[in-house]
Design a protein around this motif. Structure first.
Motif, short mmCIF file in Angstrom:
data_model
loop_
_atom_site.label_atom_id
_atom_site.label_comp_id
_atom_site.label_asym_id
_atom_site.label_seq_id
_atom_site.Cartn_x
_atom_site.Cartn_y
_atom_site.Cartn_z
N LEU A 117 0.82 -1.20 0.00
CA LEU A 117 0.00 0.00 0.00
C LEU A 117 0.86 1.26 0.00
O LEU A 117 0.63 2.18 -0.81
N PHE A 118 1.84 1.31 0.87
CA PHE A 118 2.62 2.55 0.98
C PHE A 118 3.62 2.70 -0.17
O PHE A 118 4.07 3.82 -0.45
N ASN A 119 3.91 1.63 -0.86
CA ASN A 119 4.62 1.76 -2.13
C ASN A 119 3.71 2.42 -3.17
O ASN A 119 4.14 3.27 -3.95
N TRP A 120 2.43 2.04 -3.17
CA TRP A 120 1.46 2.68 -4.05
C TRP A 120 1.35 4.17 -3.74
O TRP A 120 1.16 4.99 -4.64
N LEU A 121 1.44 4.51 -2.46
CA LEU A 121 1.23 5.89 -2.01
C LEU A 121 2.53 6.65 -1.82
O LEU A 121 2.56 7.67 -1.12
N MET A 122 3.58 6.21 -2.44
CA MET A 122 4.92 6.73 -2.19
C MET A 122 4.98 8.26 -2.23
O MET A 122 5.68 8.89 -1.42
N PHE A 123 4.26 8.89 -3.15
CA PHE A 123 4.35 10.34 -3.32
C PHE A 123 3.12 11.07 -2.76
O PHE A 123 2.94 12.26 -3.03
N ASP A 124 2.28 10.36 -2.00
CA ASP A 124 1.01 10.94 -1.57
C ASP A 124 0.87 11.12 -0.07
O ASP A 124 -0.09 11.75 0.38
N VAL A 125 1.81 10.59 0.71
CA VAL A 125 1.63 10.58 2.17
C VAL A 125 2.17 11.85 2.83
O VAL A 125 1.51 12.43 3.70
N GLU A 126 3.35 12.29 2.43
CA GLU A 126 3.98 13.42 3.11
C GLU A 126 3.09 14.66 3.03
O GLU A 126 2.68 15.08 1.95
N GLY A 127 2.78 15.23 4.19
CA GLY A 127 1.95 16.43 4.26
C GLY A 127 0.46 16.17 4.13
O GLY A 127 -0.33 17.12 4.14
N ALA A 128 0.05 14.91 4.05
CA ALA A 128 -1.36 14.59 3.81
C ALA A 128 -2.18 14.64 5.10
O ALA A 128 -1.70 14.31 6.18
N ARG A 129 -3.42 15.05 4.94
CA ARG A 129 -4.41 14.95 6.02
C ARG A 129 -5.14 13.63 5.79
O ARG A 129 -5.72 13.39 4.71
N CYS A 130 -5.14 12.75 6.81
CA CYS A 130 -5.60 11.37 6.63
C CYS A 130 -6.72 11.02 7.61
O CYS A 130 -6.79 11.55 8.72
N LEU A 131 -7.54 10.07 7.19
CA LEU A 131 -8.61 9.52 8.01
C LEU A 131 -8.47 8.01 8.03
O LEU A 131 -8.45 7.37 6.98
#
Length: 205
Positions: free
Chosen positions: A46-60
């Motif tokens: 999953l976090f390989n898929w999200l490699m460029f999407d997590v930093e600075g993200a607001r998450c639920l």
């Protein structure tokens, strides 16, 4: 969270953070019936898929369980994570994890997912709900908890253009149950479950 497996009320579980600033940290929690973190190999995918999407993200992190997905996101630079779970013990476990890690960029909400979404939407009648960049949705399997949450996420302002949503469901889950205009970016099937990474365009009026 993963499918629920039976454990004794006093038993202990453990999760390991696999990337980011807390990489390798192991956190123990009081296990309950059906509580088990998403396995390392699935989180890594999953976090390989999200490699460029997590930093600075607001998450639920809905149906947060052990909190493994949200904690992994925080370790990798997420700006904020809201953890939501109906179990008081699960919520307490997550609070203890955050305290252990010295992390304050999170909120922990002891509430059923659907009820919490409704409460947030109602509280924001005069102000727009602050949408999320990433949503982790991992409900207990075969409990029919998904559809009401999808509806609320879709129509109550929790998503915005390009919000990404991770969904973990039972293996026989049919993607036709998803809103038809949501895009399946990634999909993976395991023995007893199916995973989706979805992108949510602007909600329909």
């Amino acid at each position: 969270m993963s499918p629920r497996s039976k454990t004794s009320p006093a038993s202990k579980g453990e999760l390991r953070i696999i990337g980011g600033q807390w990489r390798g940290r192991r956190l123990s929690f009081t296990a309950e019936e059906g509580l088990r973190p998403t396995l390392d190999r699935y989180r890594e995918t999953l976090f390989n898929w999200l490699m460029f999407d997590v930093e600075g993200a607001r998450c639920l992190d809905l149906f947060a369980g052990s909190g493994a997905l949200g904690l992994e996101a925080l370790s990798r630079g997420a700006r904020h994570v809201d953890f939501v779970d109906a179990s008081p013990q699960a919520a307490q476990n997550i609070r203890e994890h955050l305290k252990t890690l010295g992390c304050q960029q999170a909120g922990v909400h002891h509430r059923a997912a659907e009820a919490w979404l409704k409460q947030q939407a109602q509280a924001a009648t005069d102000l727009a709900v602050e949408a999320y960049d990433l949503i982790f949705l991992d409900p207990p399997f075969h409990k029919d908890l998904l559809q009401p949450c999808l509806y609320l996420l879709e129509y109550q302002g929790f998503i915005k253009p390009e919000t990404k949503l991770y969904l973990e469901a039972e293996a026989d889950f049919n993607a036709s149950r998803l809103p038809e205009h949501w895009h399946v970016i990634k999909q993976k099937t395991a023995k007893n479950k199916i995973f989706f990474l979805l992108e949510c365009p602007t909600p329909r009026p």
